[in-house]
Design a protein around this motif. Structure first.
Motif, PDB file in Angstrom:
ATOM      1  N   VAL A   1     -13.317   9.332   3.325  1.00 54.82           N
ATOM      2  CA  VAL A   1     -12.861   9.316   4.716  1.00 54.82           C
ATOM      3  C   VAL A   1     -11.899   8.149   4.963  1.00 54.82           C
ATOM      4  O   VAL A   1     -11.544   7.858   6.093  1.00 54.82           O
ATOM      5  CB  VAL A   1     -14.058   9.218   5.687  1.00 54.82           C
ATOM      6  N   MET A   2     -11.483   7.505   3.890  1.00 56.40           N
ATOM      7  CA  MET A   2     -10.589   6.352   4.009  1.00 56.40           C
ATOM      8  C   MET A   2      -9.190   6.792   4.446  1.00 56.40           C
ATOM      9  O   MET A   2      -8.663   7.790   3.946  1.00 56.40           O
ATOM     10  CB  MET A   2     -10.520   5.648   2.647  1.00 56.40           C
ATOM     11  N   PRO A   3      -8.563   6.062   5.387  1.00 55.26           N
ATOM     12  CA  PRO A   3      -7.194   6.409   5.807  1.00 55.26           C
ATOM     13  C   PRO A   3      -6.196   6.176   4.674  1.00 55.26           C
ATOM     14  O   PRO A   3      -6.481   5.471   3.707  1.00 55.26           O
ATOM     15  CB  PRO A   3      -6.927   5.440   6.972  1.00 55.26           C
ATOM     16  N   GLN A   4      -5.037   6.755   4.811  1.00 52.40           N
ATOM     17  CA  GLN A   4      -3.965   6.555   3.839  1.00 52.40           C
ATOM     18  C   GLN A   4      -3.137   5.315   4.233  1.00 52.40           C
ATOM     19  O   GLN A   4      -2.897   5.073   5.406  1.00 52.40           O
ATOM     20  CB  GLN A   4      -3.056   7.787   3.786  1.00 52.40           C
ATOM     21  N   TYR A   5      -2.703   4.584   3.210  1.00 50.80           N
ATOM     22  CA  TYR A   5      -1.895   3.384   3.455  1.00 50.80           C
ATOM     23  C   TYR A   5      -0.596   3.435   2.654  1.00 50.80           C
ATOM     24  O   TYR A   5      -0.106   2.403   2.192  1.00 50.80           O
ATOM     25  CB  TYR A   5      -2.699   2.135   3.088  1.00 50.80           C
ATOM     26  N   ALA A   6      -0.021   4.629   2.549  1.00 47.71           N
ATOM     27  CA  ALA A   6       1.217   4.801   1.786  1.00 47.71           C
ATOM     28  C   ALA A   6       2.355   3.974   2.366  1.00 47.71           C
ATOM     29  O   ALA A   6       3.260   3.544   1.639  1.00 47.71           O
ATOM     30  CB  ALA A   6       1.599   6.275   1.747  1.00 47.71           C
ATOM     31  N   PHE A   7       2.317   3.713   3.673  1.00 46.65           N
ATOM     32  CA  PHE A   7       3.396   2.972   4.315  1.00 46.65           C
ATOM     33  C   PHE A   7       3.539   1.552   3.782  1.00 46.65           C
ATOM     34  O   PHE A   7       4.600   0.932   3.924  1.00 46.65           O
ATOM     35  CB  PHE A   7       3.184   2.935   5.834  1.00 46.65           C
ATOM     36  N   LEU A   8       2.481   1.023   3.146  1.00 42.76           N
ATOM     37  CA  LEU A   8       2.547  -0.339   2.618  1.00 42.76           C
ATOM     38  C   LEU A   8       3.571  -0.453   1.484  1.00 42.76           C
ATOM     39  O   LEU A   8       4.104  -1.534   1.233  1.00 42.76           O
ATOM     40  CB  LEU A   8       1.165  -0.776   2.118  1.00 42.76           C
ATOM     41  N   LEU A   9       3.841   0.673   0.810  1.00 47.24           N
ATOM     42  CA  LEU A   9       4.823   0.662  -0.274  1.00 47.24           C
ATOM     43  C   LEU A   9       6.239   0.421   0.241  1.00 47.24           C
ATOM     44  O   LEU A   9       7.092  -0.089  -0.485  1.00 47.24           O
ATOM     45  CB  LEU A   9       4.780   1.991  -1.040  1.00 47.24           C
TER      46      LEU A   9
ATOM     47  N   TYR B   1      -5.408  -6.940   4.802  1.00 48.72           N
ATOM     48  CA  TYR B   1      -6.727  -6.311   4.728  1.00 48.72           C
ATOM     49  C   TYR B   1      -7.438  -6.424   6.078  1.00 48.72           C
ATOM     50  O   TYR B   1      -8.035  -5.453   6.566  1.00 48.72           O
ATOM     51  CB  TYR B   1      -7.520  -7.018   3.628  1.00 48.72           C
ATOM     52  N   ILE B   2      -7.354  -7.596   6.693  1.00 49.73           N
ATOM     53  CA  ILE B   2      -7.973  -7.803   8.005  1.00 49.73           C
ATOM     54  C   ILE B   2      -7.200  -7.041   9.076  1.00 49.73           C
ATOM     55  O   ILE B   2      -7.802  -6.398   9.946  1.00 49.73           O
ATOM     56  CB  ILE B   2      -8.026  -9.308   8.336  1.00 49.73           C
ATOM     57  N   ARG B   3      -5.881  -7.104   9.022  1.00 43.82           N
ATOM     58  CA  ARG B   3      -5.036  -6.427  10.019  1.00 43.82           C
ATOM     59  C   ARG B   3      -5.314  -4.928  10.068  1.00 43.82           C
ATOM     60  O   ARG B   3      -5.359  -4.330  11.157  1.00 43.82           O
ATOM     61  CB  ARG B   3      -3.565  -6.661   9.675  1.00 43.82           C
ATOM     62  N   GLU B   4      -5.508  -4.320   8.909  1.00 45.34           N
ATOM     63  CA  GLU B   4      -5.732  -2.873   8.838  1.00 45.34           C
ATOM     64  C   GLU B   4      -7.186  -2.485   9.061  1.00 45.34           C
ATOM     65  O   GLU B   4      -7.541  -1.311   9.006  1.00 45.34           O
ATOM     66  CB  GLU B   4      -5.252  -2.334   7.488  1.00 45.34           C
ATOM     67  N   GLY B   5      -8.059  -3.462   9.303  1.00 46.87           N
ATOM     68  CA  GLY B   5      -9.447  -3.161   9.625  1.00 46.87           C
ATOM     69  C   GLY B   5     -10.303  -2.728   8.455  1.00 46.87           C
ATOM     70  O   GLY B   5     -11.339  -2.078   8.646  1.00 46.87           O
ATOM     71  N   CYS B   6      -9.902  -3.085   7.236  1.00 45.23           N
ATOM     72  CA  CYS B   6     -10.664  -2.663   6.054  1.00 45.23           C
ATOM     73  C   CYS B   6     -12.101  -3.193   6.066  1.00 45.23           C
ATOM     74  O   CYS B   6     -13.015  -2.548   5.541  1.00 45.23           O
ATOM     75  CB  CYS B   6      -9.954  -3.121   4.776  1.00 45.23           C
ATOM     76  N   TYR B   7     -12.277  -4.364   6.670  1.00 40.43           N
ATOM     77  CA  TYR B   7     -13.603  -4.988   6.721  1.00 40.43           C
ATOM     78  C   TYR B   7     -14.587  -4.179   7.561  1.00 40.43           C
ATOM     79  O   TYR B   7     -15.805  -4.382   7.465  1.00 40.43           O
ATOM     80  CB  TYR B   7     -13.491  -6.407   7.299  1.00 40.43           C
ATOM     81  N   ALA B   8     -14.071  -3.270   8.397  1.00 36.29           N
ATOM     82  CA  ALA B   8     -14.955  -2.470   9.246  1.00 36.29           C
ATOM     83  C   ALA B   8     -15.752  -1.449   8.445  1.00 36.29           C
ATOM     84  O   ALA B   8     -16.797  -0.985   8.891  1.00 36.29           O
ATOM     85  CB  ALA B   8     -14.145  -1.762  10.329  1.00 36.29           C
ATOM     86  N   CYS B   9     -15.259  -1.102   7.259  1.00 39.36           N
ATOM     87  CA  CYS B   9     -15.939  -0.106   6.425  1.00 39.36           C
ATOM     88  C   CYS B   9     -16.423  -0.660   5.088  1.00 39.36           C
ATOM     89  O   CYS B   9     -17.213  -0.014   4.407  1.00 39.36           O
ATOM     90  CB  CYS B   9     -15.020   1.080   6.159  1.00 39.36           C
TER      91      CYS B   9
ATOM     92  N   PRO C   1      -6.271   8.383  -0.790  1.00 41.94           N
ATOM     93  CA  PRO C   1      -7.652   8.184  -1.258  1.00 41.94           C
ATOM     94  C   PRO C   1      -8.316   9.446  -1.783  1.00 41.94           C
ATOM     95  O   PRO C   1      -9.028   9.413  -2.789  1.00 41.94           O
ATOM     96  CB  PRO C   1      -8.370   7.662  -0.004  1.00 41.94           C
ATOM     97  N   ARG C   2      -8.085  10.582  -1.136  1.00 46.59           N
ATOM     98  CA  ARG C   2      -8.780  11.814  -1.524  1.00 46.59           C
ATOM     99  C   ARG C   2      -8.279  12.403  -2.835  1.00 46.59           C
ATOM    100  O   ARG C   2      -8.937  13.245  -3.433  1.00 46.59           O
ATOM    101  CB  ARG C   2      -8.689  12.841  -0.391  1.00 46.59           C
ATOM    102  N   ALA C   3      -7.119  11.938  -3.302  1.00 45.10           N
ATOM    103  CA  ALA C   3      -6.617  12.414  -4.589  1.00 45.10           C
ATOM    104  C   ALA C   3      -7.458  11.863  -5.734  1.00 45.10           C
ATOM    105  O   ALA C   3      -7.548  12.471  -6.797  1.00 45.10           O
ATOM    106  CB  ALA C   3      -5.158  11.986  -4.769  1.00 45.10           C
ATOM    107  N   LEU C   4      -8.098  10.723  -5.507  1.00 45.54           N
ATOM    108  CA  LEU C   4      -8.930  10.101  -6.544  1.00 45.54           C
ATOM    109  C   LEU C   4     -10.415  10.179  -6.222  1.00 45.54           C
ATOM    110  O   LEU C   4     -11.245  10.214  -7.129  1.00 45.54           O
ATOM    111  CB  LEU C   4      -8.528   8.631  -6.728  1.00 45.54           C
TER     112      LEU C   4
END
Length: 258
Positions: A152-160, A76-84, A144-147
């Motif tokens: 404006v949230m980035p996609q994180y599909a690569f985590l799978l 979560y920190i690595r991907e910068g989620c805390y920035a938003c 994110p935009r599908a739901l």
């Protein structure tokens, strides 16, 4: 009229400029002034720490992040989620109505670093745990935009497809213990196995997780797939525990009748 009102201020700034100029010409006077200013600022920052025991609430049921949840927090920190997304619900009624009980200091006592924040491009996540299903969290992270149309949230599909690295987890928990997080020896030694066990409920590792972190620990396939342990497992496990480390905030809110 305005000149008369500004005249006292002009005199003050003129006197201040002369004093400052004189101090700059004398190195010892300038050094003394710097030390005095730094001392006052330092005292203002340090003094509240002497009352830390009075400001951090007692929460006997407070539990630690599991190795998987801690790994998810690191992602979560690595991907910068805390920035938003902030993780601090203020005691304003509209925030309590929207997000839940206001945040307590004790909830962040084991957070290194804490993620309170003030930026809310996205909603506050302090109470997002179990608000949505694991499947919703995964689909939201993948697209994110599908739901949430307009997100404006980035996609994180690569985590799978990213296998979670667990070899460093014992050292990471040991480092956290060095700064005050009360992980036991067994929790540190078994950190890698516990991370796997929490996301792989049908394995022998899962029993160890419940034994070391409590029967109420979430143990399941967080990314919806059995087999390998992914970074998506870790991130969803972390999101699903936010707001669930202690029941104290809800108990305080109930006692206040909010």
């Amino acid at each position: 009229m305005f000149r008369k009102l500004l005249k006292p201020f002009a005199r003050f700034f003129e006197l201040h400029a002369r004093t400052h100029y004189r101090a700059e010409r004398h190195s010892f006077a300038l050094a003394a002034g710097i030390i005095l200013a730094a001392s006052v600022g330092g005292f203002i920052e340090i003094a509240p720490l002497f009352t830390i025991d009075e400001t951090v609430e007692a929460a006997p049921d407070m539990r630690l992040y599991t190795p998987l949840e801690q790994a998810g927090r690191d992602i979560y920190i690595r991907e910068g989620c805390y920035a938003c997304h902030s993780q601090m619900i203020r005691s304003l009624q509209d925030e309590v109505d929207r997000y839940g009980p206001y945040s307590l200091a004790v909830e962040s006592q084991y957070d290194h670093p804490m993620l309170w924040g003030s930026k809310r491009t996205g909603p506050d996540l302090a109470r997002v745990g179990e608000k949505y299903s694991d499947d919703w969290q995964v689909r939201h992270l993948v697209d994110p935009r599908a739901l949430v149309p307009g997100s404006v949230m980035p996609q994180y599909a690569f985590l799978l497809d990213a296998e979670l690295e667990t070899g460093s987890l014992p050292d990471r928990l040991a480092a956290l213990r060095a700064v005050g997080v009360p992980y036991g020896d067994a929790q540190i030694v078994n950190a890698a196995a516990d991370a796997r066990g929490q996301a792989l409920p049908d394995t022998d590792w899962a029993d160890g997780v419940a034994e070391r972190y409590g029967e109420e620990t979430n143990i399941r396939h967080f990314d919806g797939r059995s087999g390998e342990l992914t970074e998506m497992d870790a991130l969803v496990a972390y999101l699903q525990i936010l707001g669930g480390l202690t029941d104290l905030p809800a108990e305080i809110q109930a006692a206040r009748g909010d």
